[in-house]
Design a protein around this motif. Structure first.
Motif, PDB file in Angstrom:
ATOM      1  N   UNK A   3      45.943  37.065  53.796  1.00 43.02           N
ATOM      2  CA  UNK A   3      45.124  38.266  53.767  1.00 43.02           C
ATOM      3  C   UNK A   3      44.379  38.248  52.440  1.00 43.02           C
ATOM      4  N   UNK A   4      43.060  38.424  52.459  1.00 46.83           N
ATOM      5  CA  UNK A   4      42.350  38.397  51.192  1.00 46.83           C
ATOM      6  C   UNK A   4      41.298  39.496  51.165  1.00 46.83           C
ATOM      7  N   UNK A   5      41.063  40.020  49.968  1.00 46.48           N
ATOM      8  CA  UNK A   5      40.072  41.079  49.818  1.00 46.48           C
ATOM      9  C   UNK A   5      40.337  41.876  48.556  1.00 46.48           C
ATOM     10  N   UNK A   6      39.582  42.940  48.368  1.00 54.51           N
ATOM     11  CA  UNK A   6      39.664  43.739  47.145  1.00 54.51           C
ATOM     12  C   UNK A   6      40.823  44.718  47.167  1.00 54.51           C
ATOM     13  N   UNK A   7      42.038  44.203  47.215  1.00 57.44           N
ATOM     14  CA  UNK A   7      43.213  45.076  47.335  1.00 57.44           C
ATOM     15  C   UNK A   7      44.105  45.007  46.108  1.00 57.44           C
ATOM     16  N   UNK A   8      43.697  44.248  45.120  1.00 57.77           N
ATOM     17  CA  UNK A   8      44.489  44.130  43.900  1.00 57.77           C
ATOM     18  C   UNK A   8      43.518  43.836  42.761  1.00 57.77           C
ATOM     19  N   UNK A   9      43.918  44.169  41.531  1.00 57.13           N
ATOM     20  CA  UNK A   9      43.032  43.898  40.398  1.00 57.13           C
ATOM     21  C   UNK A   9      43.727  44.233  39.097  1.00 57.13           C
ATOM     22  N   UNK A  10      42.965  44.188  38.008  1.00 52.17           N
ATOM     23  CA  UNK A  10      43.491  44.601  36.713  1.00 52.17           C
ATOM     24  C   UNK A  10      42.967  45.992  36.402  1.00 52.17           C
ATOM     25  N   UNK A  13      39.161  47.496  36.303  1.00 49.17           N
ATOM     26  CA  UNK A  13      38.203  46.581  36.928  1.00 49.17           C
ATOM     27  C   UNK A  13      38.338  46.650  38.447  1.00 49.17           C
ATOM     28  N   UNK A  14      37.208  46.553  39.130  1.00 54.61           N
ATOM     29  CA  UNK A  14      37.242  46.452  40.585  1.00 54.61           C
ATOM     30  C   UNK A  14      36.954  45.044  41.062  1.00 54.61           C
ATOM     31  N   UNK A  15      36.523  44.177  40.149  1.00 57.76           N
ATOM     32  CA  UNK A  15      36.197  42.796  40.515  1.00 57.76           C
ATOM     33  C   UNK A  15      36.939  41.822  39.627  1.00 57.76           C
ATOM     34  N   UNK A  16      36.831  40.547  39.956  1.00 61.80           N
ATOM     35  CA  UNK A  16      37.432  39.504  39.136  1.00 61.80           C
ATOM     36  C   UNK A  16      38.706  38.928  39.699  1.00 61.80           C
ATOM     37  N   UNK A  17      39.416  39.727  40.512  1.00 62.35           N
ATOM     38  CA  UNK A  17      40.658  39.255  41.131  1.00 62.35           C
ATOM     39  C   UNK A  17      40.504  39.348  42.648  1.00 62.35           C
ATOM     40  N   UNK A  18      40.798  38.251  43.330  1.00 63.82           N
ATOM     41  CA  UNK A  18      40.786  38.253  44.793  1.00 63.82           C
ATOM     42  C   UNK A  18      42.225  38.212  45.258  1.00 63.82           C
ATOM     43  N   UNK A  19      42.680  39.293  45.824  1.00 63.43           N
ATOM     44  CA  UNK A  19      44.069  39.384  46.261  1.00 63.43           C
ATOM     45  C   UNK A  19      44.345  38.528  47.474  1.00 63.43           C
ATOM     46  N   UNK A  20      45.456  37.802  47.435  1.00 59.87           N
ATOM     47  CA  UNK A  20      45.846  36.986  48.588  1.00 59.87           C
ATOM     48  C   UNK A  20      47.350  37.159  48.823  1.00 59.87           C
ATOM     49  N   UNK A  21      47.684  37.644  50.007  1.00 61.11           N
ATOM     50  CA  UNK A  21      49.082  37.840  50.400  1.00 61.11           C
ATOM     51  C   UNK A  21      49.380  36.996  51.632  1.00 61.11           C
ATOM     52  N   UNK A  36      43.836  34.990  43.328  1.00 62.12           N
ATOM     53  CA  UNK A  36      42.840  34.181  42.632  1.00 62.12           C
ATOM     54  C   UNK A  36      42.164  35.026  41.551  1.00 62.12           C
ATOM     55  N   UNK A  37      41.973  34.439  40.368  1.00 63.76           N
ATOM     56  CA  UNK A  37      41.230  35.110  39.299  1.00 63.76           C
ATOM     57  C   UNK A  37      39.979  34.309  38.983  1.00 63.76           C
ATOM     58  N   UNK A  38      38.843  35.006  38.910  1.00 62.68           N
ATOM     59  CA  UNK A  38      37.610  34.371  38.465  1.00 62.68           C
ATOM     60  C   UNK A  38      37.401  34.684  36.990  1.00 62.68           C
ATOM     61  N   UNK A  39      37.058  33.648  36.214  1.00 63.66           N
ATOM     62  CA  UNK A  39      36.896  33.786  34.764  1.00 63.66           C
ATOM     63  C   UNK A  39      35.467  33.396  34.403  1.00 63.66           C
ATOM     64  N   UNK A  40      34.813  34.261  33.629  1.00 63.94           N
ATOM     65  CA  UNK A  40      33.401  34.065  33.284  1.00 63.94           C
ATOM     66  C   UNK A  40      33.218  32.769  32.489  1.00 63.94           C
ATOM     67  N   UNK A  41      32.491  31.829  33.071  1.00 61.69           N
ATOM     68  CA  UNK A  41      32.282  30.530  32.427  1.00 61.69           C
ATOM     69  C   UNK A  41      31.287  30.650  31.273  1.00 61.69           C
ATOM     70  N   UNK A  42      31.362  29.766  30.270  1.00 65.18           N
ATOM     71  CA  UNK A  42      30.336  29.753  29.226  1.00 65.18           C
ATOM     72  C   UNK A  42      28.984  29.355  29.820  1.00 65.18           C
TER      73      UNK A  42
END
Length: 291
Positions: A3-10, A13-21, A36-42
């Motif tokens: 299951x994936x979607x905007x159901x978890x985070x820090x 923040x509402x973005x940056x973490x993609x919840x997967x159960x 999954x966590x997305x991290x802002x690349x240089x």
């Protein structure tokens, strides 16, 4: 099985973490969650080895140790972490490495740019400076989804489009020029005579036969604005569509113009089933003065 979607985070923040159960938690209890966590690349993905080791250490200590370099928008991606580790990972990233999460969900996604003027002779805009400025200016839109769908900025220094903004960005910034292509006629003759390798040697290693300027340059011009009479290369610049093919084939003979700026395009996307849908040129040329 996820299951994936905007159901978890820090927090905050509402973005940056993609919840997967997992739907097989009884069978595989160790991976009941694999967020999954997305991290802002240089900008332009410039890293030091110390910085990369720092990222890898955090991912290994608090997550699965599996990283993706990079997501399609550019983010460094941590694949796999349980819910209890999300806040500690976020703390370590921001406090120890000084880096923020990227965008996910219905928000502004992490802006991305090509190598730009740092290493490329074709770059006509400072892609890194523009990417950084837009990233900092739109922090709220980047972290707190408020749109009906995701939105992507991408910055290409020239029409070669190395971050594929024309195919993958809702708003593309592409460096361009307004004046004429610069021609070194002696260098053109050297290419025709076989004294200079075409395509800067990119296709060496096979015997392609002698360079044929008519076949490899003139006939492939999309707007048919070039001609070669055996002694002089002529370009009708008013008809040039800035595809840069001729410049790529003969980089020592042809150069982009000196009156440079940016083109703005809107509306591209790259759906899996239909394939890339190109963006629409909306503002053909504007200068890129700060801010």
């Amino acid at each position: 099985h996820w299951k994936h979607g905007g159901i978890i985070g820090v927090f905050g923040y509402g973005g940056g973490v993609i919840g997967r159960y997992s739907d097989a938690q009884e069978k595989f209890p160790a991976i009941w969650a694999f967020h999954t966590l997305r991290i802002n690349q240089p900008s332009s993905k410039f890293y030091t080895t110390d910085y990369l080791r720092g990222l890898a250490d955090i991912c290994e200590y608090r997550g699965s140790g599996i990283m993706n370099m990079h997501g399609s928008t550019g983010d460094t991606v941590f694949l796999g972490a349980v819910t209890e580790q999300l806040e500690p990972i976020f703390f370590d990233l921001t406090h120890d490495l000084g880096v923020d999460l990227g965008g996910s969900g219905s928000n502004l996604r992490t802006p991305s740019c090509c190598i730009g003027k740092a290493r490329c002779e074709y770059a006509m805009i400072d892609t890194q400076d523009m990417c950084y400025e837009m990233t900092m200016h739109y922090q709220d839109e980047l972290h707190r989804p408020a749109f009906p769908y995701k939105f992507k900025f991408k910055f290409d220094g020239c029409p070669n489009c190395c971050v594929a903004s024309i195919a993958r960005a809702d708003m593309s910034y592409i460096g361009t020029w307004k004046d004429n292509i610069r021609i070194d006629q002696e260098a053109v003759k050297a290419y025709v005579a076989g004294e200079i390798t075409p395509n800067a040697g990119a296709f060496s290693g096979r015997d392609w036969g002698p360079f044929d300027i008519q076949k490899e340059v003139i006939d492939l011009c999309p707007s048919k604005c070039m001609s070669w009479d055996g002694n002089e290369l002529k370009i009708n610049d008013a008809e040039c569509v800035r595809c840069m093919h001729c410049i790529n084939v003969m980089p020592r003979a042809l150069r982009v113009g000196v009156d440079t700026g940016v083109s703005l395009l809107f509306g591209a996307k790259a759906p899996i089933l239909e394939g890339a849908q190109m963006s629409t040129l909306t503002i053909p040329f504007m200068y890129t003065e700060k801010p």
